[in-house]
Scaffold this motif. Structure first.
Motif, PDB file in Angstrom:
ATOM      1  N   LYS A 141       0.650  -0.702   0.078  1.00 23.80           N
ATOM      2  CA  LYS A 141      -0.350  -0.224  -0.409  1.00 23.80           C
ATOM      3  C   LYS A 141       0.806   1.478   0.201  1.00 23.80           C
ATOM      4  CE  LYS A 141      -4.454  -2.047   2.233  1.00 23.80           C
ATOM      5  NZ  LYS A 141      -5.146  -2.307   0.929  1.00 23.80           N
ATOM      6  N   PHE A 142       1.727   1.203   0.827  1.00 23.87           N
ATOM      7  CA  PHE A 142       2.716   3.226   0.975  1.00 23.87           C
ATOM      8  C   PHE A 142       3.553   2.566  -0.557  1.00 23.87           C
ATOM      9  CE2 PHE A 142       6.343  -0.864   1.551  1.00 23.87           C
ATOM     10  CZ  PHE A 142       7.354  -0.032   0.989  1.00 23.87           C
ATOM     11  N   VAL A 143       3.322   1.774  -1.263  1.00 22.13           N
ATOM     12  CA  VAL A 143       4.165   1.712  -2.721  1.00 22.13           C
ATOM     13  C   VAL A 143       3.186   2.233  -3.377  1.00 22.13           C
ATOM     14  CG1 VAL A 143       5.051   0.617  -5.075  1.00 22.13           C
ATOM     15  CG2 VAL A 143       5.975   0.462  -2.349  1.00 22.13           C
ATOM     16  N   VAL A 144       1.881   1.791  -3.216  1.00 23.24           N
ATOM     17  CA  VAL A 144       0.738   2.360  -4.018  1.00 23.24           C
ATOM     18  C   VAL A 144       0.334   4.058  -3.874  1.00 23.24           C
ATOM     19  CG1 VAL A 144      -1.897   2.590  -4.383  1.00 23.24           C
ATOM     20  CG2 VAL A 144      -0.231   0.058  -4.821  1.00 23.24           C
ATOM     21  N   GLU A 145       0.639   4.515  -2.252  1.00 23.95           N
ATOM     22  CA  GLU A 145       0.616   5.550  -1.612  1.00 23.95           C
ATOM     23  C   GLU A 145       1.394   6.709  -3.532  1.00 23.95           C
ATOM     24  OE1 GLU A 145       0.002   5.625   1.693  1.00 23.95           O
ATOM     25  OE2 GLU A 145      -1.820   4.730   1.383  1.00 23.95           O
ATOM     26  N   TYR A 146       2.925   5.687  -2.912  1.00 27.60           N
ATOM     27  CA  TYR A 146       3.778   6.521  -3.608  1.00 27.60           C
ATOM     28  C   TYR A 146       4.134   7.390  -4.970  1.00 27.60           C
ATOM     29  CZ  TYR A 146       8.504   7.921  -3.671  1.00 27.60           C
ATOM     30  OH  TYR A 146      10.490   8.672  -4.487  1.00 27.60           O
ATOM     31  N   VAL A 147       2.949   5.924  -5.573  1.00 28.96           N
ATOM     32  CA  VAL A 147       3.189   5.936  -7.243  1.00 28.96           C
ATOM     33  C   VAL A 147       1.751   6.496  -7.471  1.00 28.96           C
ATOM     34  CG1 VAL A 147       5.468   4.851  -7.638  1.00 28.96           C
ATOM     35  CG2 VAL A 147       2.703   3.798  -7.191  1.00 28.96           C
ATOM     36  N   SER A 148       0.991   7.482  -6.450  1.00 36.86           N
ATOM     37  CA  SER A 148       0.198   7.794  -7.066  1.00 36.86           C
ATOM     38  C   SER A 148      -0.625   8.531  -8.008  1.00 36.86           C
ATOM     39  CB  SER A 148      -0.998   7.770  -5.864  1.00 36.86           C
ATOM     40  OG  SER A 148      -0.722   9.080  -5.266  1.00 36.86           O
ATOM     41  N   SER A 149       0.633   9.567  -7.774  1.00 37.89           N
ATOM     42  CA  SER A 149       0.887  10.556  -8.894  1.00 37.89           C
ATOM     43  C   SER A 149       0.623   9.689 -10.554  1.00 37.89           C
ATOM     44  CB  SER A 149       0.845  11.950  -8.515  1.00 37.89           C
ATOM     45  OG  SER A 149       2.128  10.890  -8.588  1.00 37.89           O
ATOM     46  N   GLU A 150       1.506   8.601 -10.449  1.00 36.11           N
ATOM     47  CA  GLU A 150       1.359   8.226 -11.483  1.00 36.11           C
ATOM     48  C   GLU A 150       0.583   7.604 -12.504  1.00 36.11           C
ATOM     49  OE1 GLU A 150       3.913   7.225 -14.970  1.00 36.11           O
ATOM     50  OE2 GLU A 150       4.256   9.187 -13.637  1.00 36.11           O
ATOM     51  N   ILE A 151      -0.528   6.825 -11.563  1.00 42.04           N
ATOM     52  CA  ILE A 151      -1.414   6.455 -11.947  1.00 42.04           C
ATOM     53  C   ILE A 151      -2.811   6.648 -11.779  1.00 42.04           C
ATOM     54  CG2 ILE A 151      -3.279   4.229 -10.499  1.00 42.04           C
ATOM     55  CD1 ILE A 151      -1.175   3.504  -8.301  1.00 42.04           C
ATOM     56  N   ARG A 152      -2.809   7.761 -11.633  1.00 41.60           N
ATOM     57  CA  ARG A 152      -3.715   9.036 -11.391  1.00 41.60           C
ATOM     58  C   ARG A 152      -3.069   9.467 -13.454  1.00 41.60           C
ATOM     59  NH1 ARG A 152      -3.366  10.559  -6.816  1.00 41.60           N
ATOM     60  NH2 ARG A 152      -2.304  12.711  -7.076  1.00 41.60           N
ATOM     61  N   ALA A 153      -2.002  10.439 -13.995  1.00 43.64           N
ATOM     62  CA  ALA A 153      -1.627  10.888 -15.013  1.00 43.64           C
ATOM     63  C   ALA A 153      -1.892   8.969 -15.791  1.00 43.64           C
ATOM     64  CB  ALA A 153      -0.379  10.989 -14.669  1.00 43.64           C
ATOM     65  N   LYS A 154      -1.928   8.017 -15.476  1.00 40.91           N
ATOM     66  CA  LYS A 154      -1.611   6.653 -16.675  1.00 40.91           C
ATOM     67  C   LYS A 154      -3.711   6.227 -16.942  1.00 40.91           C
ATOM     68  CE  LYS A 154       2.157   4.343 -16.182  1.00 40.91           C
ATOM     69  NZ  LYS A 154       2.908   4.703 -17.181  1.00 40.91           N
ATOM     70  N   ALA A 155      -3.698   6.965 -15.790  1.00 37.74           N
ATOM     71  CA  ALA A 155      -5.779   6.615 -15.750  1.00 37.74           C
ATOM     72  C   ALA A 155      -6.288   7.111 -16.859  1.00 37.74           C
ATOM     73  CB  ALA A 155      -5.917   6.733 -14.537  1.00 37.74           C
ATOM     74  N   GLU A 156      -5.394   9.092 -16.311  1.00 40.90           N
ATOM     75  CA  GLU A 156      -6.648  10.235 -17.252  1.00 40.90           C
ATOM     76  C   GLU A 156      -5.667  10.161 -19.143  1.00 40.90           C
ATOM     77  OE1 GLU A 156      -4.514  13.607 -14.939  1.00 40.90           O
ATOM     78  OE2 GLU A 156      -6.089  13.324 -13.167  1.00 40.90           O
ATOM     79  N   ARG A 157      -4.642   9.935 -19.159  1.00 37.87           N
ATOM     80  CA  ARG A 157      -3.521   9.490 -20.361  1.00 37.87           C
ATOM     81  C   ARG A 157      -4.962   8.477 -20.939  1.00 37.87           C
ATOM     82  NH1 ARG A 157       1.834   9.586 -19.806  1.00 37.87           N
ATOM     83  NH2 ARG A 157       1.318   7.415 -19.457  1.00 37.87           N
ATOM     84  N   ALA A 158      -5.318   7.662 -20.731  1.00 41.73           N
ATOM     85  CA  ALA A 158      -5.885   6.187 -21.120  1.00 41.73           C
ATOM     86  C   ALA A 158      -7.517   7.234 -21.387  1.00 41.73           C
ATOM     87  CB  ALA A 158      -6.021   5.354 -20.014  1.00 41.73           C
ATOM     88  N   MET A 159      -8.032   7.395 -20.402  1.00 44.11           N
ATOM     89  CA  MET A 159      -9.234   8.089 -20.931  1.00 44.11           C
ATOM     90  C   MET A 159      -8.847   9.131 -22.194  1.00 44.11           C
ATOM     91  SD  MET A 159     -11.466   6.688 -19.141  1.00 44.11           S
ATOM     92  CE  MET A 159     -13.360   7.792 -18.662  1.00 44.11           C
ATOM     93  N   LYS A 160      -8.187   9.832 -22.518  1.00 43.91           N
ATOM     94  CA  LYS A 160      -8.311  11.055 -23.367  1.00 43.91           C
ATOM     95  C   LYS A 160      -8.102   9.673 -24.424  1.00 43.91           C
ATOM     96  CE  LYS A 160      -5.174  14.667 -24.731  1.00 43.91           C
ATOM     97  NZ  LYS A 160      -4.213  15.717 -24.306  1.00 43.91           N
ATOM     98  N   GLN A 161      -6.937   8.840 -24.145  1.00 42.56           N
ATOM     99  CA  GLN A 161      -6.730   8.337 -25.375  1.00 42.56           C
ATOM    100  C   GLN A 161      -8.139   7.037 -25.938  1.00 42.56           C
ATOM    101  OE1 GLN A 161      -3.829   5.599 -24.532  1.00 42.56           O
ATOM    102  NE2 GLN A 161      -3.531   4.280 -27.410  1.00 42.56           N
ATOM    103  N   LYS A 162      -8.853   7.000 -24.659  1.00 41.27           N
ATOM    104  CA  LYS A 162      -9.908   6.311 -25.665  1.00 41.27           C
ATOM    105  C   LYS A 162     -10.673   7.481 -25.930  1.00 41.27           C
ATOM    106  CE  LYS A 162     -12.603   2.065 -22.849  1.00 41.27           C
ATOM    107  NZ  LYS A 162     -12.466   1.847 -21.497  1.00 41.27           N
ATOM    108  N   GLY A 163     -11.447   8.234 -25.182  1.00 38.64           N
ATOM    109  CA  GLY A 163     -12.203   9.203 -26.381  1.00 38.64           C
ATOM    110  C   GLY A 163     -11.652   9.895 -27.779  1.00 38.64           C
ATOM    111  N   GLU A 164     -10.126  10.308 -27.765  1.00 36.01           N
ATOM    112  CA  GLU A 164      -9.804   9.972 -29.046  1.00 36.01           C
ATOM    113  C   GLU A 164      -9.579   8.630 -30.549  1.00 36.01           C
ATOM    114  OE1 GLU A 164      -5.051  11.134 -28.369  1.00 36.01           O
ATOM    115  OE2 GLU A 164      -5.862  13.012 -27.358  1.00 36.01           O
ATOM    116  N   ASN A 165      -9.897   7.443 -29.441  1.00 37.62           N
ATOM    117  CA  ASN A 165     -10.011   6.545 -30.568  1.00 37.62           C
ATOM    118  C   ASN A 165     -11.555   6.407 -30.943  1.00 37.62           C
ATOM    119  OD1 ASN A 165      -7.410   5.912 -30.143  1.00 37.62           O
ATOM    120  ND2 ASN A 165      -7.827   4.221 -28.842  1.00 37.62           N
ATOM    121  N   LYS A 166     -12.205   7.106 -30.366  1.00 35.82           N
ATOM    122  CA  LYS A 166     -13.606   7.228 -30.781  1.00 35.82           C
ATOM    123  C   LYS A 166     -13.786   8.183 -31.893  1.00 35.82           C
ATOM    124  CE  LYS A 166     -15.905   5.501 -26.705  1.00 35.82           C
ATOM    125  NZ  LYS A 166     -16.493   6.034 -24.907  1.00 35.82           N
TER     126      LYS A 166
END
Length: 167
Positions: A141-166
């Protein structure tokens, strides 16, 4: 096409204080290890390659899971990874220049700084991709918390990419 070019040439994710800290630590610790145990450059580079391969595996699984797996993004990733794996060689050359041009012998500060910084950055990416792939139960869990900003950034980029693919 614009996303492809942007992905290849974007270095904004590398320009973070934590990466600079990892580079500084690598420049200090790497040469000390080399002095104590002989040249560890091969093993440091092997570590970088292992992390990058794990990042590709986790990233591919995460992309398939989120429905954002695309050849265009993958091709950009190949170029980005090639550059990422070439940068330690540039560091090695910088170390050679300091010796042969400036006459300053040192144990590989540029090589270790660049390689450790890239390994750290790739570890963050690999961990975030593993989380997004659904493997979070194996990540402390402490590692997940440590990289949480990277997780959010990847999730946001995936959502943006998903929107562009449509479109």
């Amino acid at each position: 096409m614009q996303r492809f070019v942007q992905a290849v040439y974007s270095l904004e994710t590398l320009a973070k204080p934590a990466n600079a800290g990892a580079a500084f630590l690598g420049a200090i610790v790497g040469p000390l290890i080399a002095q104590a145990f002989g040249s560890g450059k091969f093993w440091v580079y092997a570590l970088l390659i292992a992390i990058v391969v794990a990042d590709w595996i986790a990233g591919s699984v995460a992309a398939k899971k989120t429905g954002t797996f695309s050849s265009e993004y993958g091709i950009a990733g190949v170029f980005r990874t090639t550059l990422l794996l070439w940068i330690p060689f540039i560091g090695w050359l910088l170390d050679k220049v300091t010796l042969h041009v400036f006459g300053v012998e040192q144990p590989g500060y540029a090589f270790y700084a660049l390689t450790i910084a890239l390994a750290y950055h790739s570890w963050e990416s690999m961990t975030a991709n593993a989380y997004r792939a659904g493997w979070e139960k194996w990540i402390p869990k402490f590692v997940v918390e440590y990289v949480s900003s990277e997780i959010r950034a990847k999730a946001e980029r995936a959502m943006k990419q998903k929107g562009e693919n449509k479109q």
